[in-house]
Design an enzyme around this catalytic site. Sequence first.
Site, PDB file in Angstrom:
ATOM      1  N   LYS A 140      91.224  93.688  59.957  1.00 23.12           N
ATOM      2  CA  LYS A 140      90.867  95.095  59.994  1.00 23.12           C
ATOM      3  C   LYS A 140      91.404  95.870  61.021  1.00 23.12           C
ATOM      4  O   LYS A 140      91.462  95.216  62.336  1.00 23.12           O
ATOM      5  CB  LYS A 140      89.492  95.381  59.423  1.00 23.12           C
ATOM      6  CG  LYS A 140      88.955  95.035  58.231  1.00 23.12           C
ATOM      7  CD  LYS A 140      87.429  95.502  58.149  1.00 23.12           C
ATOM      8  CE  LYS A 140      86.907  95.011  56.837  1.00 23.12           C
ATOM      9  NZ  LYS A 140      87.673  96.019  55.609  1.00 23.12           N
ATOM     10  N   ARG A 160      85.343  89.834  46.221  1.00 25.51           N
ATOM     11  CA  ARG A 160      85.513  89.628  44.932  1.00 25.51           C
ATOM     12  C   ARG A 160      85.495  88.107  44.879  1.00 25.51           C
ATOM     13  O   ARG A 160      85.058  87.294  43.845  1.00 25.51           O
ATOM     14  CB  ARG A 160      86.722  90.243  44.216  1.00 25.51           C
ATOM     15  CG  ARG A 160      87.985  90.105  44.937  1.00 25.51           C
ATOM     16  CD  ARG A 160      88.761  91.060  44.607  1.00 25.51           C
ATOM     17  NE  ARG A 160      88.910  92.439  45.486  1.00 25.51           N
ATOM     18  CZ  ARG A 160      89.488  93.406  45.502  1.00 25.51           C
ATOM     19  NH1 ARG A 160      90.488  93.489  44.429  1.00 25.51           N
ATOM     20  NH2 ARG A 160      89.221  94.355  46.139  1.00 25.51           N
TER      21      ARG A 160
HETATM   22  N1  BES Z   1      84.081  95.146  52.790  1.00 25.53           N
HETATM   23  C1  BES Z   1      84.998  95.593  52.486  1.00 25.53           C
HETATM   24  C2  BES Z   1      85.066  97.251  51.632  1.00 25.53           C
HETATM   25  C3  BES Z   1      84.373  98.236  52.454  1.00 25.53           C
HETATM   26  C4  BES Z   1      85.332  99.045  53.427  1.00 25.53           C
HETATM   27  C5  BES Z   1      83.005  98.522  52.320  1.00 25.53           C
HETATM   28  C6  BES Z   1      84.716 100.012  54.273  1.00 25.53           C
HETATM   29  C7  BES Z   1      82.461  99.577  53.087  1.00 25.53           C
HETATM   30  C8  BES Z   1      83.157 100.334  53.875  1.00 25.53           C
HETATM   31  C9  BES Z   1      86.045  94.933  51.472  1.00 25.53           C
HETATM   32  O1  BES Z   1      85.863  93.522  51.734  1.00 25.53           O
HETATM   33  C10 BES Z   1      87.423  95.255  51.882  1.00 25.53           C
HETATM   34  O2  BES Z   1      87.868  95.032  52.877  1.00 25.53           O
HETATM   35  N2  BES Z   1      88.198  95.723  50.804  1.00 25.53           N
HETATM   36  C11 BES Z   1      89.595  96.118  50.994  1.00 25.53           C
HETATM   37  C12 BES Z   1      90.257  95.563  49.793  1.00 25.53           C
HETATM   38  C13 BES Z   1      91.648  95.887  49.709  1.00 25.53           C
HETATM   39  C14 BES Z   1      92.232  94.767  50.835  1.00 25.53           C
HETATM   40  C15 BES Z   1      92.222  95.627  48.376  1.00 25.53           C
HETATM   41  C16 BES Z   1      89.603  97.748  51.068  1.00 25.53           C
HETATM   42  O3  BES Z   1      88.592  98.160  50.466  1.00 25.53           O
HETATM   43  O4  BES Z   1      90.449  98.007  52.037  1.00 25.53           O
HETATM   44 ZN    ZN Z   2      87.187  92.766  53.370  1.00 26.25          ZN
END
Ligand code: BES
Ligand code: ZN
Length: 505
Positions: A281, A355
């Site tokens: 990230k 997931r």
């Molecule tokens: N934990 C994150 C989702 C999230 C992001 C929750 C910001 C709360 C605030 C999750 O694991 C994630 O990173 N999801 C990705 C999925 C994508 C790579 C398809 C996302 O939401 O960007």
């Molecule tokens: Zn994630």
Amino acid sequence: MAKISLKDYDEANIDKSLLVIGVNEDNLDADYLKDLSLKIKIDIQSLMHSCPLGIKKFGKSLLTLLPVDNNKIISVLLLGLGKTRELDVDKIRQLGGILSLRARELNYSQVNVTDFYGSSSLANFESLLEGMLLSLYEFNKFKNDPEKNSKYYDEYDVTLLNDKGHQQEYEKIIEKTLKVVESVFYARDLSNSPPNVVNPEQLAKAALSLVDDGDGKLKVTVLDKNQLDDLGLNGIIAVGKGSNSPPKLIIMEYKNGDPKEKPILLVGKGVTFDTGGISIKPGDKMDEMKFDKSGGCTVIGIMKAVNLLDIPGNIVGIVPAVENMPSSSSYRPGDIIKMYNGKTVEVLNTDAEGRIILADALSYGVKNYSPKCIIDFATLTGACIIALGTNVAGIMGNSDDLISKIVQLSTNTGEKIWQLPLYNEFFELIKSNVANIKNIGGRTGGTITAAAFLSHFVDDTPWAHMDIAGTAWTQDGTIDKSYNPRGSTGFGVRTIIKLLEQKTL
Ligand code: BES
Ligand code: ZN
Ligand code: ZN
């Protein structure tokens, strides 16, 4: 713990306590003052009438020092109710929070609350109490400063000046609400805890310690990495591989029903820190990813409450706990994982890790407990924040009946939830060229493709999935609510306790 009592107004003690009076914009007479002594009632009523309109607006307040007999001064907090007809249970919950926060700010630990909210409605009574207590949550155990480490909540001493009609019901609600609030605080404490302290092992310890609350109805088992390996829970293993803190599977079994009755299964995402892994990230706000364990904390909070409240029925809570880190041992984009239920998953983004661990936890629960229904909680997608913002959670699943029960209850708990459509089209988007499914579905409909992914792991069991990415903690766009102080909200705990109490599942 706070002390809540139902007593008459104690005039002997008036100079030490704060008397809370509601003032409304419609200038309606306050018949809830009928139990106060005549002298005080007259003064207060004239105060209410001469109170400026600005104070009568919802949530405003004014401290007034009122001289009464015997050279005493009575402290009165005029609390703005806004327009009486616009008051609903969540506004009452917010007012409860506002009055507690004002009392704390003004340093009164003894508070007398007049019946401005209509305690003859037990729902109003319960929500006022919830707001009063939930608002006092503080997360300051990491501040090495006794001044800031206030014990206000423990010293908070409330007298509710209600009508005398429902004494027994009031007592029950007080006892119950204190336990619910304790459980929400437990979930908030865990979720707020920093990722160097609460790693998968510590999350498991927090679940194990729930056993001490009760009388043997709750059993907690923690599977370690070797056991996960032996069982083929390869999704959890894959995501946890990059961290020095090994993954755990936390299993909480609560038995308080007919042994033949199938349990309700609750599953929560327990990513104690989500860096994104190899698909790392950006740095901005990455610290907030300590909250990525909030779904798991919600499940642990619910299990605590169920145990404290002795709720009838069989309930199983499962939390897959991992830390998603980049390292030479991490899982990679391109990897194919054979999941616990035999399906194969192509990893295209290691940041879509929630997931993968939930999938294994769900199919583990389905296979080993044959649950009558499943509810899962996860800070699963940033896309949910784009779709619904940070004041509403998303809900999806294969059972409109289960979903509508949850959504219906949420209208009173203030934990707002909205259903998104899990149509067949979304399943097309996660088909893989090289495996059964892939772990991302492209840029569009990200919250729903994530749910489509999960649905591959629940078979035909009635199931609802809650995406709490926007609501698990206060973040950009969160509207201030007095009963949700900054940080983790414990979202979901109160709504699901209501559902489990109702016995309609
Ligand atoms: N934990 C994150 C989702 C999230 C992001 C929750 C910001 C709360 C605030 C999750 O694991 C994630 O990173 N999801 C990705 C999925 C994508 C790579 C398809 C996302 O939401 O960007
Ligand atoms: Zn994630
Ligand atoms: Zn995540």
